[in-house]
Design an enzyme around this catalytic site. Sequence first.
Site, short mmCIF file in Angstrom:
data_model
loop_
_atom_site.label_atom_id
_atom_site.label_comp_id
_atom_site.label_asym_id
_atom_site.label_seq_id
_atom_site.Cartn_x
_atom_site.Cartn_y
_atom_site.Cartn_z
N CYS A 98 -51.33 10.15 29.27
CA CYS A 98 -52.80 10.33 29.28
C CYS A 98 -53.36 10.66 27.89
CB CYS A 98 -53.19 11.42 30.26
SG CYS A 98 -52.50 11.15 31.90
N HIS A 347 -61.22 9.32 34.47
CA HIS A 347 -59.98 9.35 33.68
C HIS A 347 -59.26 8.01 33.74
CE1 HIS A 347 -56.41 10.64 31.75
NE2 HIS A 347 -55.78 11.20 32.76
#
Length: 400
Positions: A98, A347
């Site tokens: 991420c 996200h």
Amino acid sequence: MNILLGEPFRKWCKTMRKVVLLSTGSTKYGRIDVTAREAALTAAKEAVEKAGIENREIQALYISNVFSMTERQGHLGPLIATSLGVPWIPALTIETACASGGTAFREAYANVAAGFYDCVLVVGTEKVSHLDVVTATTYFSYGSDYQFEAVNGASFPGLYAAMARAHMHQYGTTEEQMASVAVKNHENALHNPKAHFHKKITVEDVLKSRVIASPLKLYDCCPFSDGASAAIVASEEFAKKYTDTLIYVMGSGRATSPAALFDRENMASIPATNLAMNQALKQAKLSRKEIDFLEVHDCFTIAEIMAIEDLGFCEKGEGGKISDEGVTARDGEIPVNPSGGLKAKGHPVGATGVGQINEVYEQLMGEAGKRQVEGAMTALTHNIGATGGTCSLHIFRRGD
Ligand SMILES: CC(C)(COP(=O)(O)OP(=O)(O)OC[C@H]1O[C@@H](n2cnc3c(N)ncnc32)[C@H](O)[C@@H]1OP(=O)(O)O)[C@@H](O)C(=O)NCCC(=O)NCCS
């Protein structure tokens, strides 16, 4: 611990060139009906147009992406470079889970600072909405220590739930305090046209929402999002040809923590955050008080609480309390995630770190509309990979 702050780093800081964030672009986050590659082009074109440069002036391309293989497409570099009409430039895809977006930006920054290039394009892109939740959760879990964590059933919601339990146990953090993070970030996202969610929620909504991995409930979690964001990184000399408003990259911090939670001394803290912060602050020669707002990695509400503590904006264990008291609201003492954060802006893994930088650009240019942090001149982006195995962090300041 004190890494990368020795003599070579000090020497490098003296000789490196000043680096400017020339422009950014972004698609809307959420569910999109195009491929990651197409989304990347949309974001890149917006950044190029805003910068006022020609595509042929881009000398290198850094791509941040994690899951394009699920679309049966690897090797995005030449595809994106070719579509932009610059098939000859070096292109590199970067994956640090991420944190890939922040890490790709760091590589662009370092190469411009070192004098390799004058003008570099960074594009983060992700598409996961074609995957069902179980398949997506499984792919995401490959970013953990798969052999010891995921294979035994620990998904990311599960791992962050363990971190939340540790935090509650050690510091008395409550579910209500975590919920206050979600309420704030959903509120901020109401004013972000590119956010995944435009939904106002209350603490009660969070507490009543279904349990995902106790103590984390639906509204404590970020969603699975698609989207792309881009940034043009340039030398000061190059940037001055196109604009008088210069946003400088003042500091860049990168660090790693033990990947698996069982290898950590304290599950309620991410050591890489603290290490990267110290590097970036030292390089920027700024104090925390001079930073006007933060875009931090709130993949789960507990992650934002840990971030503001590990970044040093409050004492360890105080993060939940100050969130609940409104200190991190957009008009609070330390505004955190005015964009809506990962929680509500969304996200799209590869895009996230570059999306944080997009928010910084819009805020420092005074273009953030109703979510504008009044008078913002200096900002920080904090991008985490997995449970904190990687941290990529940047500090930006608008020139006077
Ligand atoms: C929380 C989670 C399990 C929910 O997925 P799900 O159960 O499949 O939910 P659905 O997609 O069926 O959505 C059901 C509803 O909840 C909403 N929703 C889904 N995820 C949400 C979230 N995280 N926050 C708020 N609302 C959410 C959807 O919009 C949908 O709303 P609607 O009924 O009004 O259309 C999933 O979003 C998740 O795993 N998130 C974490 C992702 C992750 O781990 N990222 C890496 C971090 S390190």
